[in-house]
Design a protein around this motif. Sequence first.
Motif, PDB file in Angstrom:
ATOM      1  N   ASP A 117       0.844  -1.194   0.000  1.00 55.73           N
ATOM      2  CA  ASP A 117       0.000   0.000   0.000  1.00 55.73           C
ATOM      3  C   ASP A 117       0.883   1.250   0.000  1.00 55.73           C
ATOM      4  N   LEU A 118       0.312   2.357  -0.384  1.00 53.39           N
ATOM      5  CA  LEU A 118       1.090   3.577  -0.564  1.00 53.39           C
ATOM      6  C   LEU A 118       1.661   4.114   0.740  1.00 53.39           C
ATOM      7  N   GLN A 119       0.979   3.879   1.846  1.00 53.65           N
ATOM      8  CA  GLN A 119       1.483   4.360   3.131  1.00 53.65           C
ATOM      9  C   GLN A 119       2.782   3.635   3.513  1.00 53.65           C
ATOM     10  N   LEU A 120       2.809   2.324   3.353  1.00 52.15           N
ATOM     11  CA  LEU A 120       4.024   1.564   3.661  1.00 52.15           C
ATOM     12  C   LEU A 120       5.132   1.902   2.668  1.00 52.15           C
ATOM     13  N   LEU A 121       4.797   2.040   1.400  1.00 48.20           N
ATOM     14  CA  LEU A 121       5.799   2.409   0.409  1.00 48.20           C
ATOM     15  C   LEU A 121       6.397   3.776   0.735  1.00 48.20           C
ATOM     16  N   ASP A 122       5.575   4.701   1.178  1.00 50.50           N
ATOM     17  CA  ASP A 122       6.048   6.019   1.569  1.00 50.50           C
ATOM     18  C   ASP A 122       7.063   5.913   2.708  1.00 50.50           C
ATOM     19  N   PHE A 123       6.760   5.104   3.725  1.00 49.16           N
ATOM     20  CA  PHE A 123       7.672   4.896   4.856  1.00 49.16           C
ATOM     21  C   PHE A 123       9.003   4.319   4.380  1.00 49.16           C
ATOM     22  N   VAL A 124       8.933   3.284   3.544  1.00 48.43           N
ATOM     23  CA  VAL A 124      10.143   2.616   3.059  1.00 48.43           C
ATOM     24  C   VAL A 124      10.982   3.576   2.219  1.00 48.43           C
ATOM     25  N   LEU A 125      10.353   4.321   1.315  1.00 48.79           N
ATOM     26  CA  LEU A 125      11.100   5.238   0.469  1.00 48.79           C
ATOM     27  C   LEU A 125      11.760   6.356   1.274  1.00 48.79           C
ATOM     28  N   PHE A 126      11.078   6.857   2.303  1.00 52.42           N
ATOM     29  CA  PHE A 126      11.697   7.882   3.147  1.00 52.42           C
ATOM     30  C   PHE A 126      12.894   7.311   3.899  1.00 52.42           C
ATOM     31  N   ASP A 127      12.825   6.043   4.305  1.00 48.75           N
ATOM     32  CA  ASP A 127      13.961   5.430   4.992  1.00 48.75           C
ATOM     33  C   ASP A 127      15.125   5.193   4.031  1.00 48.75           C
ATOM     34  N   TRP A 128      14.813   4.767   2.817  1.00 49.08           N
ATOM     35  CA  TRP A 128      15.877   4.625   1.817  1.00 49.08           C
ATOM     36  C   TRP A 128      16.513   5.979   1.536  1.00 49.08           C
ATOM     37  N   ASP A 129      15.702   7.020   1.440  1.00 43.79           N
ATOM     38  CA  ASP A 129      16.224   8.366   1.220  1.00 43.79           C
ATOM     39  C   ASP A 129      17.120   8.788   2.386  1.00 43.79           C
ATOM     40  N   ARG A 130      16.765   8.399   3.581  1.00 47.46           N
ATOM     41  CA  ARG A 130      17.559   8.743   4.768  1.00 47.46           C
ATOM     42  C   ARG A 130      18.945   8.110   4.709  1.00 47.46           C
ATOM     43  N   VAL A 131      19.041   6.832   4.328  1.00 47.58           N
ATOM     44  CA  VAL A 131      20.336   6.146   4.355  1.00 47.58           C
ATOM     45  C   VAL A 131      21.164   6.394   3.089  1.00 47.58           C
ATOM     46  N   LEU A 132      20.539   6.830   2.017  1.00 44.84           N
ATOM     47  CA  LEU A 132      21.251   7.079   0.766  1.00 44.84           C
ATOM     48  C   LEU A 132      21.961   8.429   0.853  1.00 44.84           C
ATOM     49  N   ARG A 133      23.232   8.451   0.509  1.00 44.99           N
ATOM     50  CA  ARG A 133      23.997   9.704   0.574  1.00 44.99           C
ATOM     51  C   ARG A 133      23.605  10.618  -0.597  1.00 44.99           C
ATOM     52  N   PRO A 134      23.784  11.928  -0.446  1.00 46.47           N
ATOM     53  CA  PRO A 134      23.566  12.818  -1.587  1.00 46.47           C
ATOM     54  C   PRO A 134      24.480  12.399  -2.748  1.00 46.47           C
ATOM     55  N   GLY A 135      23.913  12.287  -3.912  1.00 45.66           N
ATOM     56  CA  GLY A 135      24.655  11.784  -5.067  1.00 45.66           C
ATOM     57  C   GLY A 135      24.576  10.277  -5.208  1.00 45.66           C
ATOM     58  N   GLY A 136      23.971   9.600  -4.225  1.00 47.25           N
ATOM     59  CA  GLY A 136      23.797   8.148  -4.277  1.00 47.25           C
ATOM     60  C   GLY A 136      22.705   7.761  -5.258  1.00 47.25           C
ATOM     61  N   LEU A 137      22.697   6.489  -5.639  1.00 46.05           N
ATOM     62  CA  LEU A 137      21.767   6.000  -6.655  1.00 46.05           C
ATOM     63  C   LEU A 137      20.683   5.116  -6.060  1.00 46.05           C
ATOM     64  N   LEU A 138      19.453   5.356  -6.463  1.00 47.39           N
ATOM     65  CA  LEU A 138      18.326   4.472  -6.159  1.00 47.39           C
ATOM     66  C   LEU A 138      18.005   3.730  -7.445  1.00 47.39           C
ATOM     67  N   TRP A 139      18.157   2.405  -7.414  1.00 49.26           N
ATOM     68  CA  TRP A 139      17.930   1.559  -8.591  1.00 49.26           C
ATOM     69  C   TRP A 139      16.659   0.752  -8.348  1.00 49.26           C
ATOM     70  N   VAL A 140      15.586   1.139  -9.007  1.00 50.09           N
ATOM     71  CA  VAL A 140      14.315   0.420  -8.951  1.00 50.09           C
ATOM     72  C   VAL A 140      14.335  -0.553 -10.128  1.00 50.09           C
ATOM     73  N   ASP A 141      14.384  -1.843  -9.822  1.00 46.23           N
ATOM     74  CA  ASP A 141      14.626  -2.873 -10.826  1.00 46.23           C
ATOM     75  C   ASP A 141      13.354  -3.685 -11.073  1.00 46.23           C
ATOM     76  N   ARG A 142      12.682  -3.408 -12.183  1.00 47.40           N
ATOM     77  CA  ARG A 142      11.482  -4.137 -12.604  1.00 47.40           C
ATOM     78  C   ARG A 142      10.383  -4.149 -11.539  1.00 47.40           C
ATOM     79  N   PHE A 143       9.963  -2.971 -11.133  1.00 45.38           N
ATOM     80  CA  PHE A 143       8.839  -2.828 -10.207  1.00 45.38           C
ATOM     81  C   PHE A 143       7.561  -3.094 -10.994  1.00 45.38           C
ATOM     82  N   ALA A 144       6.815  -4.122 -10.610  1.00 43.13           N
ATOM     83  CA  ALA A 144       5.592  -4.501 -11.321  1.00 43.13           C
ATOM     84  C   ALA A 144       4.371  -3.966 -10.578  1.00 43.13           C
ATOM     85  N   CYS A 145       3.435  -3.423 -11.342  1.00 41.25           N
ATOM     86  CA  CYS A 145       2.197  -2.946 -10.725  1.00 41.25           C
ATOM     87  C   CYS A 145       1.086  -2.962 -11.770  1.00 41.25           C
TER      88      CYS A 145
END
Length: 189
Positions: A117-145
């Motif tokens: 659900d979007l609420q959990l995805l929002d939480f996870v993405l904010f946490d990934w954003d927190r641990v990812l350094r500025p200039g770091g890469l987020l690789w979304v690999d074949r997200f199916a929806c």
Amino acid sequence: MDREKQRWMVNTTRRNASSTSALSLVDFSIDEVLAVKPGEVRIGLDVSVGTGTFAARMRERGVTVVSAALNLGAPFAETVALRGLVPLYATMSQRLPFFDNTMDLVHTAGFFEGWVDLQLLDFVLFDWDRVLRPGGLLWVDRFACARRDLDDYMYMFLQFRYKKHRWVVSFKSKEEVYLSALLEKPPRS
């Protein structure tokens, strides 16, 4: 098994056009991704369901990857450890045990698949954003929806205003699509 041996290793978009499938457009090779930031990717996080194949492929290129594994019907975390890789056993609803701005890469494949659900995805993405350094890469690999939900999921990934290096949407079926993206976290004040 043969597909797993070649996964992330071959740039399938450069094959003969008659032999490419719908998946080939959304498959990025490790070398293509690392070429975006040559020499800058040293440590990463893989959030996927599997036995650490992505981490093993990255280790071949000198990148240490922590594999966050969920034991969904199999002991994936233990298998990752048996391969000499670094497993992280964590649920999706808890913060990652890393300092802020420490990861050069966050990779996800086959983990959410459009059921979250979007609420959990929002939480996870904010946490990934927190641990990812500025200039770091987020690789979304074949997200199916589901095709009808694509706009909602795209908003979730785009809300952070990451720089788009690659952004591909391809049909999985008549009702489903794949989204693959390579995004760079911007510097923030």
